[in-house]
Each structure stands twice: as C-alpha cells, then as structure tokens.
Design a protein around this motif. Structure first.
Motif, PDB file in Angstrom:
ATOM      1  N   GLN A   1       0.837  -1.202   0.000  1.00 40.25           N
ATOM      2  CA  GLN A   1       0.000   0.000   0.000  1.00 40.25           C
ATOM      3  C   GLN A   1       0.871   1.251   0.000  1.00 40.25           C
TER       4      GLN A   1
ATOM      5  N   PRO B   1       0.018   6.313   4.235  1.00 38.68           N
ATOM      6  CA  PRO B   1      -1.216   7.091   4.437  1.00 38.68           C
ATOM      7  C   PRO B   1      -1.084   8.527   3.915  1.00 38.68           C
ATOM      8  N   GLY B   2      -2.087   8.937   3.150  1.00 38.45           N
ATOM      9  CA  GLY B   2      -2.116  10.308   2.655  1.00 38.45           C
ATOM     10  C   GLY B   2      -1.232  10.570   1.455  1.00 38.45           C
ATOM     11  N   ARG B   3      -0.579   9.522   0.926  1.00 36.73           N
ATOM     12  CA  ARG B   3       0.305   9.733  -0.232  1.00 36.73           C
ATOM     13  C   ARG B   3      -0.179   8.945  -1.443  1.00 36.73           C
ATOM     14  N   GLN B   4       0.212   9.417  -2.614  1.00 33.85           N
ATOM     15  CA  GLN B   4      -0.102   8.696  -3.849  1.00 33.85           C
ATOM     16  C   GLN B   4       1.181   8.163  -4.468  1.00 33.85           C
TER      17      GLN B   4
END
Length: 364
Positions: A334, A337-340
């Motif tokens: 994954q 969190p909060g990142r692309q």
C-alpha cells in the motif's frame, strides 16, 4: 558456462529462494511502516549475481556490499544522464574535450567496479581447482588456460573483468528496477494486486514457497509482468551495436563500421502494434479473450531479439516472478497514508521509478 552453473534451473532457484527469504524477514521487521523498498531490494538482487559470478554472497551490512550497491546505482544514474549524447557524437566529443558533464565521474565509478572485479579474479586464480568449478570466474579462467597457445583468442583477464562488471549492471539493477516497478503498480492499482493475490492463493497457497513453474498456471500474474515491461520499457535504449561488415537488413544497406542503436521504447509504444491506449497499463493485452492463457506477440521484446539478445533472460524472468510472488504471498502493498504512488520514470541505464516509500501489511 552459465548453463553448467544452473542458469535458470533448480540450483539457481534455490539460491534465489535463500535471498528472498532473508528479504521477507527484513520487510517483516518494517511491517506497516513506510519503507524505502528499493534499498531492501538492491542488495538482495545483487547477491544473486555475486553468487553466480564470484561464488559467494555478501551480507547486507557488509562494507563491500554497501560500496558495490552504491557504485552500481551511480553507474545507472550517471550513464542515464549522459545517454542523450549517443545521438550527438560531435557534441559528446566536445564535452569530453572540455570535461563538461558526468562522463569523468562515470569513468571513475566504472573503474572502481572493475577494480573490485579484478581483485576477485586474482583471488580466484590463487585458489583455482580445475576439478571444482565454483562459479563463472573459475570457468572463464580455465578457458583462458585452454586457449593460451591460440594467437587469435579473445579470452583474457581484462575481458573477464569487463564481463563481470557488466553482470552487475545488467543482471542486478534491471531485475531490481522491474520488481520495484511491479510493487509500485500493485500499490497504485489495487485491482491488479487483488487478482495476483487470488492466483497466488489458488495455485500456491499461503505456505509453500513459489516455484518458477507456477507461472504456467498464473496467466494474470505473468501478463501483469509482461505489460509492465512494455509499459515502462525497462531498457528503453538497447546497448549500442557496431557492424563489422557491410550488411543489408529489410532492404536497408548498413555500411561496415556503423554504430547501430535500437530504441525499444518506440516498439513498446507504437499504436499500430498495441492500439491507441499505449500509455495505459493494461495486463489484458497479454491475455487470451477468456483470460486463461498468456498471449505474447513477437513484437514484445523486453530482452531484445536475435543472437545478441540478453543472455540473462531466463534468470531475469525467474527472479522477477519469484520476488514479486513471494512478497505478495505474504504481504499486501500500500502507499503510505495520505500519499499517492508516483509512476513517472527517471532515465538511467534503465527506466527507474522515483525513490518512494511503500507500506507492507501482512496478509491473513
């Protein structure tokens, strides 16, 4: 020699398994935390080459290993930043004359890798036993001995040092880059990762370590890898070739002493071959209509074609499949969190993904 050493056979597969198991332990230590996976992959894939060429593996924190991995990364980065000069030889000569650009640094780094290889060759010479061929270097040194009375032989220790150096760039870095891209693709496209997980669960299960032959029953996983190799063309510019004689190809006359550079990127992104959505990642390009079989057209050429195609094709395909499947068997990948995920590439010798972090969540 490579065939005798078990290239692409179970012997090599066993060694790759050993490296992957250690890698999985290291990933487990960082479970759930954002981790720079590229730095975990590099020593692992590099060890497969040191084992093949020099008959030994280096520990992850070995100073030699750290230095070697740094040098291999630098070669890729510096060579990539200079690759445009291939198209402008007159400008390359000008830049060399006035020491502009990265060529001087690249030459120094290449010489450092070669010096490492020379020391290994000297150590092998001192302990060489014709009845116990440990690795590629041993086999090559014996071939030099066999041909020492042949005035036309091309076998020499200097060539061996060059070959050994080439193994590291071509053999470890390209595999690392391909696995890196595949993990990023799985994080960016959860539906792709889900289908690979389903094939792993159905064909291999949770406990048995993957085998290369499993790919025959895992068409989507195989198609996902093939499409990645097309979509991101791991080696966009093939190695420079040089004609020794006048020749003709498909009606084109190519004179003796001509440099020939094939641009594999153009084949991989030609709409006439792949359709107008060539810049979209779509594994089903390599699947039959019902999705049950891999369909690989003749113009899918990640390892080039002909007599000068990549001699490490079998090993590379085995490594990429085993690394990807073994990691996804145990983990879900994954973005932090909060990142692309950034899927833009950077050109080195290979097309590299940008350095970024992934989170590995254990599958239950």
């Amino acid at each position: 020699m490579l065939r005798d050493l078990g290239f692409g056979k179970s012997r090599m597969e066993e060694h790759i398994k050993e490296e992957i198991l250690e890698l999985l332990e290291r990933i487990s230590d960082q479970e759930g935390k954002p981790v720079k996976h590229a730095f975990l992959l590099a020593p692992s894939t590099s060890n497969n080459i040191t084992s093949l060429v020099f008959g030994k593996r280096l520990k992850y924190n070995d100073p030699e290993r750290l230095k070697l991995d740094h040098l291999v990364r630098e070669v890729g980065r510096l060579a990539g930043s200079s690759s445009w000069q291939l198209f402008f030889p007159w400008l390359r000569n000008f830049m060399s004359t006035f020491n502009i650009g990265n060529k001087g640094r690249l030459v120094r780094v290449l010489n450092e890798v070669k010096e490492y290889c020379r020391k290994e060759i000297e150590a092998h010479e001192a302990t060489l036993d014709p009845n116990n061929i440990r690795d590629f270097v041993d086999g090559y040194l014996l071939e030099i001995q066999k041909r020492k009375d042949d005035p036309n032989t091309a076998f020499s220790k200097e060539v061996l040092a060059d070959l050994s150096r080439a193994f590291f760039g071509a053999g470890s870095e390209t595999v690392r880059v391909t696995v890196d891209w595949m993990l990023l693709v799985c994080a960016a496209y959860p539906e792709v990762q889900k289908k690979i997980h389903e094939e792993i669960d159905e064909v291999i299960g949770h406990d048995r370590f993957p085998a290369r032959n499993d790919h025959l029953k895992m068409p989507f996983t195989e198609a996902a890898i093939l499409e990645l190799m097309r979509w991101k063309t791991i080696v966009p510019l093939n190695i420079m070739r040089y004609t020794l004689e006048d020749t003709e190809l498909k009606g084109y006359f190519i004179p003796k002493h001509t440099r020939v550079l094939s641009v594999i990127w153009t084949v991989d992104h030609e709409p006439k071959l792949w359709g107008n959505d060539v810049h979209v990642y779509k594994p089903k390009r390599f699947l039959s209509e019902d999705g049950s079989k891999v369909v690989k057209p003749e113009y899918a050429i990640p390892f080039s074609v002909g007599k000068r195609a990549c001699p490490g094709k079998t090993l590379a395909e085995t490594e990429v499949f085993l690394y990807l499947v073994a990691i996804l068997q145990k983990f879900e990948v994954q973005p932090p969190p909060g990142r692309q995920i950034d899927l833009e590439g950077e050109l080195g010798i290979s097309l590299q993904p940008k350095k970024q972090e992934l989170c590995f969540k254990r599958r239950h």
